[in-house]
Write a protein that holds these residues in place. Sequence first.
Motif, PDB file in Angstrom:
ATOM      1  N   CYS A   1      11.228   8.518   4.605  1.00 52.63           N
ATOM      2  CA  CYS A   1      10.135   9.474   4.677  1.00 52.63           C
ATOM      3  C   CYS A   1       9.995   9.873   6.115  1.00 52.63           C
ATOM      4  O   CYS A   1      10.445   9.278   7.074  1.00 52.63           O
TER       5      CYS A   1
ATOM      6  N   GLN B   1       6.996  10.241   7.268  1.00 55.69           N
ATOM      7  CA  GLN B   1       5.847   9.638   7.875  1.00 55.69           C
ATOM      8  C   GLN B   1       6.219   8.142   7.984  1.00 55.69           C
ATOM      9  O   GLN B   1       6.987   7.471   7.303  1.00 55.69           O
ATOM     10  N   VAL B   2       5.100   7.629   8.615  1.00 54.51           N
ATOM     11  CA  VAL B   2       4.818   6.099   8.704  1.00 54.51           C
ATOM     12  C   VAL B   2       3.533   5.608   8.564  1.00 54.51           C
ATOM     13  O   VAL B   2       3.066   5.219   9.362  1.00 54.51           O
ATOM     14  N   CYS B   3       3.206   5.848   7.139  1.00 54.15           N
ATOM     15  CA  CYS B   3       1.585   5.665   6.986  1.00 54.15           C
ATOM     16  C   CYS B   3       1.400   4.008   7.063  1.00 54.15           C
ATOM     17  O   CYS B   3       2.255   3.199   6.760  1.00 54.15           O
TER      18      CYS B   3
ATOM     19  N   HIS C   1      -0.431   2.288   5.439  1.00 56.56           N
ATOM     20  CA  HIS C   1      -0.762   1.218   4.094  1.00 56.56           C
ATOM     21  C   HIS C   1       0.465   1.243   3.302  1.00 56.56           C
ATOM     22  O   HIS C   1       0.333   0.612   2.156  1.00 56.56           O
ATOM     23  N   CYS C   2       1.556   1.673   3.906  1.00 59.62           N
ATOM     24  CA  CYS C   2       2.616   2.028   2.741  1.00 59.62           C
ATOM     25  C   CYS C   2       3.356   0.822   2.392  1.00 59.62           C
ATOM     26  O   CYS C   2       3.760  -0.161   2.897  1.00 59.62           O
TER      27      CYS C   2
ATOM     28  N   ALA D   1       8.076   2.555   4.131  1.00 54.64           N
ATOM     29  CA  ALA D   1       9.285   4.066   4.203  1.00 54.64           C
ATOM     30  C   ALA D   1       9.010   4.369   5.517  1.00 54.64           C
ATOM     31  O   ALA D   1       8.024   4.062   6.238  1.00 54.64           O
TER      32      ALA D   1
ATOM     33  N   GLY E   1       9.377   7.758  -3.515  1.00 55.31           N
ATOM     34  CA  GLY E   1       9.983   7.237  -2.550  1.00 55.31           C
ATOM     35  C   GLY E   1       9.314   6.334  -1.624  1.00 55.31           C
ATOM     36  O   GLY E   1       8.653   5.600  -2.236  1.00 55.31           O
ATOM     37  N   GLY E   2       9.468   6.615  -0.425  1.00 51.95           N
ATOM     38  CA  GLY E   2       9.608   7.511   0.574  1.00 51.95           C
ATOM     39  C   GLY E   2       9.346   9.270   0.029  1.00 51.95           C
ATOM     40  O   GLY E   2       8.403   9.149  -0.771  1.00 51.95           O
TER      41      GLY E   2
ATOM     42  N   ASN F   1       4.523  14.063  -0.406  1.00 51.86           N
ATOM     43  CA  ASN F   1       3.347  13.553   0.661  1.00 51.86           C
ATOM     44  C   ASN F   1       2.824  14.652   1.201  1.00 51.86           C
ATOM     45  O   ASN F   1       1.899  14.602   2.359  1.00 51.86           O
TER      46      ASN F   1
ATOM     47  N   ARG G   1      -2.494   8.084   7.936  1.00 53.09           N
ATOM     48  CA  ARG G   1      -1.168   8.760   7.928  1.00 53.09           C
ATOM     49  C   ARG G   1      -0.453   9.401   9.034  1.00 53.09           C
ATOM     50  O   ARG G   1       0.841   9.545   8.734  1.00 53.09           O
TER      51      ARG G   1
ATOM     52  N   ARG H   1       2.973  -3.294   4.445  1.00 52.38           N
ATOM     53  CA  ARG H   1       2.255  -2.874   5.355  1.00 52.38           C
ATOM     54  C   ARG H   1       0.607  -3.118   5.511  1.00 52.38           C
ATOM     55  O   ARG H   1       0.031  -3.307   6.329  1.00 52.38           O
TER      56      ARG H   1
HETATM   57  S1  SF4 Z   1       2.852   6.149   1.936  1.00 57.73           S
HETATM   58 FE1  SF4 Z   1       4.207   7.778   1.248  1.00 57.73          FE
HETATM   59  S2  SF4 Z   1       4.493   9.432   2.956  1.00 57.73           S
HETATM   60 FE2  SF4 Z   1       3.517   7.600   3.721  1.00 57.73          FE
HETATM   61  S3  SF4 Z   1       5.232   6.291   4.681  1.00 57.73           S
HETATM   62 FE3  SF4 Z   1       4.878   5.616   2.479  1.00 57.73          FE
HETATM   63  S4  SF4 Z   1       6.120   6.951   1.332  1.00 57.73           S
HETATM   64 FE4  SF4 Z   1       5.947   8.015   3.099  1.00 57.73          FE
END
Ligand code: SF4
Length: 353
Positions: free
Chosen positions: A66, A68-70, A72-73, A77, A109-110, A138, A178, A254
């Motif tokens: 991904c 991003q590295v959110c 709460h993911c 990802a 995904g990701g 995303n 995010r 996370r």
């Molecule tokens: S929540 Fe979605 S956009 Fe954010 S890191 Fe996870 S997969 Fe990627």
Amino acid sequence: MTLQTKSLKAKESIWANPTKQLEFLAAGAFQDGQLPTFAQKLHSIGRAPLKPSNLEIFQVNLGKMCNQVCAHCHVDAGPDRKEIMTQETMEIILSKIAASGAHTLDLTGGAPEMNPHFRWFVEEAAKLGVKDFIVRCNLTIILANKKYHDLPEFFAKHNVHVVSSLPYYKPEKTDKQRGEGVFSKSIEALKMLNAVGYGKPDTNLKLDLVYNPSGAFLPSDQGGLERDFKKSLFEEHGIVFNSLFAITNIPISRFLDYLVASDNYEDYMDLLVSSFNSAAVDGVMCRNTLSVGWDGQLYDCDFNQMLDLSLQQGIGHISNFDLNTWNNRNIIVSQHCYGCTAGAGSSCQGTVA
Ligand code: SF4
Ligand code: SF4
């Protein structure tokens, strides 16, 4: 929640280990009997073991990579994750969905668009004529690289139903969850989707947004949130969309890391258990969904996938998928399942009760 730059896996956190997460979820108040386990709760209302309804959805994880590295993911990802689905696995999925009777294909995904075979898969899947064809986009991926700038046109061409996370209609809460600058890029991407017809009342191009709480609390009323999002996004940015799904943060990966680090874990689990809603059990997504991992392994849902809880009865890989076995299985549950049945309930399509 604090911003992340690396996945839990890259940081070698214990919460990257599914076994450790499951051990933790089985311990404490659940082990000493202060709180009922999810299986005990189901038993007390006559719903154990949890059984499937009809298979309606194939939810396919195209990879853990991904942009991003959110914070709460639940997939953990990020750019440092290299797990990605092969074209060979995609071919098997296409052959199985056609024969399964499922009417929805849900790509996640990701960032699913980062899979090098993504467009091929969409083109082939669109030919199958599934009723609802979802891509969980995303938003920021559309702007991340020139090669993704035409994604709105590509989605529109194949009548893809776009479902996108936007934690809030203001920048602060969105960026906190995010990443820096994610809100403004998301707004730009939403405008690009609107420009090709997404979310407009005179087209069939569906654009839904997903809200999840920014901390250890349940989402408020989905209808009220949708009205607030629609008003603010339209008045401040001219953006339109179809529906808002309010989902509960599931205490794994996370978000579990956040709950433990912020000393919110016990209170959050108390809240989930005390908010258990038996009416939400019917609508949990494991009852009508087959979850396919990036390597073709099968699970009850995306959350069980991330906890390595394989589908019961040894179906294993998508190449061995058999509808009759899927229909007759018991769904594997653990304490994270309370996230799906709290309050108005929670699934990939928002509230369920
Ligand atoms: S929540 Fe979605 S956009 Fe954010 S890191 Fe996870 S997969 Fe990627
Ligand atoms: S976490 Fe998965 S298995 Fe548990 S109730 Fe929710 S959808 Fe079903």
